[in-house]
Design a protein around this motif. Structure first.
Motif, PDB file in Angstrom:
ATOM      1  N   LEU A 146      25.262  15.901  15.682  1.00  0.00           N
ATOM      2  CA  LEU A 146      26.349  15.050  15.194  1.00  0.00           C
ATOM      3  C   LEU A 146      27.676  15.648  15.631  1.00  0.00           C
ATOM      4  O   LEU A 146      27.985  16.796  15.284  1.00  0.00           O
ATOM      5  CB  LEU A 146      26.301  14.915  13.668  1.00  0.00           C
ATOM      6  N   ASP A 147      28.432  14.881  16.404  1.00  0.00           N
ATOM      7  CA  ASP A 147      29.731  15.319  16.936  1.00  0.00           C
ATOM      8  C   ASP A 147      29.601  16.619  17.720  1.00  0.00           C
ATOM      9  O   ASP A 147      30.463  17.512  17.658  1.00  0.00           O
ATOM     10  CB  ASP A 147      30.755  15.488  15.804  1.00  0.00           C
ATOM     11  N   GLY A 148      28.495  16.748  18.455  1.00  0.00           N
ATOM     12  CA  GLY A 148      28.290  17.915  19.297  1.00  0.00           C
ATOM     13  C   GLY A 148      27.802  19.146  18.574  1.00  0.00           C
ATOM     14  O   GLY A 148      27.651  20.206  19.206  1.00  0.00           O
ATOM     15  N   LYS A 149      27.537  19.032  17.285  1.00  0.00           N
ATOM     16  CA  LYS A 149      27.055  20.182  16.496  1.00  0.00           C
ATOM     17  C   LYS A 149      25.641  19.902  16.026  1.00  0.00           C
ATOM     18  O   LYS A 149      25.351  18.839  15.475  1.00  0.00           O
ATOM     19  CB  LYS A 149      27.985  20.422  15.299  1.00  0.00           C
ATOM     20  N   GLU A 150      24.753  20.879  16.229  1.00  0.00           N
ATOM     21  CA  GLU A 150      23.346  20.710  15.859  1.00  0.00           C
ATOM     22  C   GLU A 150      23.191  20.663  14.337  1.00  0.00           C
ATOM     23  O   GLU A 150      23.859  21.380  13.590  1.00  0.00           O
ATOM     24  CB  GLU A 150      22.515  21.850  16.440  1.00  0.00           C
ATOM     25  N   ILE A 151      22.294  19.793  13.875  1.00  0.00           N
ATOM     26  CA  ILE A 151      22.022  19.646  12.439  1.00  0.00           C
ATOM     27  C   ILE A 151      20.873  20.578  12.071  1.00  0.00           C
ATOM     28  O   ILE A 151      19.737  20.430  12.553  1.00  0.00           O
ATOM     29  CB  ILE A 151      21.660  18.183  12.110  1.00  0.00           C
TER      30      ILE A 151
END
Length: 452
Positions: A146-151
């Protein structure tokens, strides 16, 4: 404003030989497109679609793109996520960066896109809501980024636990945003109406050419009409300068005026730039002076020497030979030369010299042949008999006519470069000074033989 047309898609399908039905990747960014249309009917095999930096206000007409994997709609005017749940089953990446999405709850429609792994919502109003990331992570459990950040797995577990509370907060923030957005729309509509009314008021006082008219008088005499015609270009130039100054002031006022970043403000900016471009085109068209047609033949039928073209291309040349003149047209520009004698147009021909590239026109003279002279003869001592023979031969040979032999002499291609002959320098002895008898120091020695 731009629209998606078949020609636009073909021009952007050069990598596929301009074939659109089998396209797998299409880029239509920065085309000022306002509506997403036709693509689902013309390019059903698309896997990657770039539509960033346009003016698209709604996601629509993508339900038939079954093979679509990546959709980029960044920098548009989208306010809601919709119409992606049915048809786009293969969607794995969706980029909605810097849009106007305020209804964060609309993200739930992506739950049916089970293959969606990456989502970008940064730069939207909903990204500033409290609990934004937790809500999206809990609502879309298939997401990996999400938005380039891993969940992380722990992050999703925590988001699912806090989801009821976070959802209530999101609903309240959405409601406040929707009220604010409704006011912005009303304000934008009011400004648009004022601009339209202002344009109508100005249109009542202007003529078809945009000039102001205060009085319509009777027809003036011919002398005064001619005087007005002489002053017309100066008046027109002054009006152009005045309009340019006014447009510059309006442009400065527009860019210095504070405004909100909304879909309406983006459209207003684009329309202002379009209007400015059209005004510049109108001013440039008015500045263009229509040149009078070139006079080639006088009223009395006398031809004139004219040389207007500055370059020559064989494929753009049209040669017209007349009995008293020859005319060469190069892209509409005439080169006309009056002939000193009458020629035969039907027997004339035009060729291009293979060595120099010059255009050579052969024009038979009435009774003789006229060609270009390529050299000069050497002087030869003549006798009365030889002069008679030369006169007879000259009458049988072709007579040559040359306008200026010095300017049309062909170069000697075989001897373009000739090396200088270097002769060895010899040391010469200094000349001996022989004393003469008139010299006072001269002594005659009878034993010395005389010098010959």
């Amino acid at each position: 404003m731009g629209r998606i047309t078949e020609d636009l898609i073909r021009r952007n399908a050069e990598h596929n030989d301009c074939i659109i039905f089998s396209l797998e990747e299409l880029s239509l960014h920065q085309q000022e497109i306002e509506r997403l249309e036709h693509i689902d009917r013309w390019c059903r095999d698309l896997k990657i679609l770039y539509l960033q930096n346009n003016l698209i206000g709604k996601i629509e007409n993508v339900s038939k793109l079954k093979k679509l994997e990546y959709l980029n709609l960044a920098l548009n005017n989208i306010e809601k996520i919709e119409n992606l749940e049915a048809g786009c089953e293969g969607l794995t990446k969706l980029d909605l960066t810097v849009n106007f999405i305020g209804e964060l709850s609309s993200v739930k429609t992506l739950q049916h896109n089970i293959h969606l792994k990456e989502l970008f919502l940064m730069g939207n109003p909903c990204a500033d809501f409290d609990g934004y990331r937790q809500f999206v992570v809990a609502a879309l459990q298939q997401l990996k980024w999400l938005d380039g950040k891993e969940i992380e797995r722990s992050e999703r577990i925590q988001a699912l636990q806090d989801f009821p509370v976070v959802e209530q907060q999101i609903r309240e923030q959405e409601k406040a945003y929707c009220l604010k957005r409704a006011k912005d729309k009303e304000e934008a509509q009011r400004k648009l109406q004022e601009e339209e009314n202002k344009g109508e008021r100005e249109g009542r006082h202007t003529g078809f050419d945009g000039r102001w008219y205060t009085d319509i008088s009777a027809t003036l005499p011919s002398s005064e009409e001619s005087k007005d015609d002489v002053q017309a270009p100066e008046i027109q130039e002054e009006e152009c300068k005045k309009k340019k100054l006014d447009s510059g002031e309006d442009d400065l006022e527009f860019w210095n005026k504070p405004s909100l970043y909304t879909p309406e403000s983006r459209l207003e900016t684009l329309r202002h730039m379009e209007k400015q471009r059209k005004d510049q085109e109108k001013l440039s068209e008015k500045k263009k002076k229509v040149k009078p047609p070139r006079v080639l033949i006088c009223e009395d039928g006398r031809a004139l020497n004219v040389n207007e073209p500055k370059y020559m291309d064989t494929s753009l040349i049209d040669v017209d030979v007349q009995p008293t003149y020859v005319r060469v047209m190069v892209k509409g520009k005439p080169f006309q030369l009056v002939l000193p004698a009458e020629v035969k147009p039907d027997s004339s021909s035009a060729k291009r010299a293979q060595t120099t590239g010059h255009l050579v026109v052969y024009m038979p003279k009435v009774g003789e042949i006229i060609t270009g002279c390529q050299g000069t003869s050497k002087p030869v001592k003549s006798t009365p008999d030889s002069s008679r023979e030369k006169t007879n031969k000259r009458s049988q040979q072709m007579e040559r006519l040359e306008v200026d032999p010095s300017k049309h002499a062909f170069p000697d291609v075989a001897n373009i470069f000739q090396a200088k002959k270097h002769t060895p320098r010899r040391v010469q002895a200094e000349p001996k000074i022989i004393p003469s008898e008139g010299d006072p120091d001269f002594e005659d020695n009878p034993e010395v033989p005389p010098l010959i």
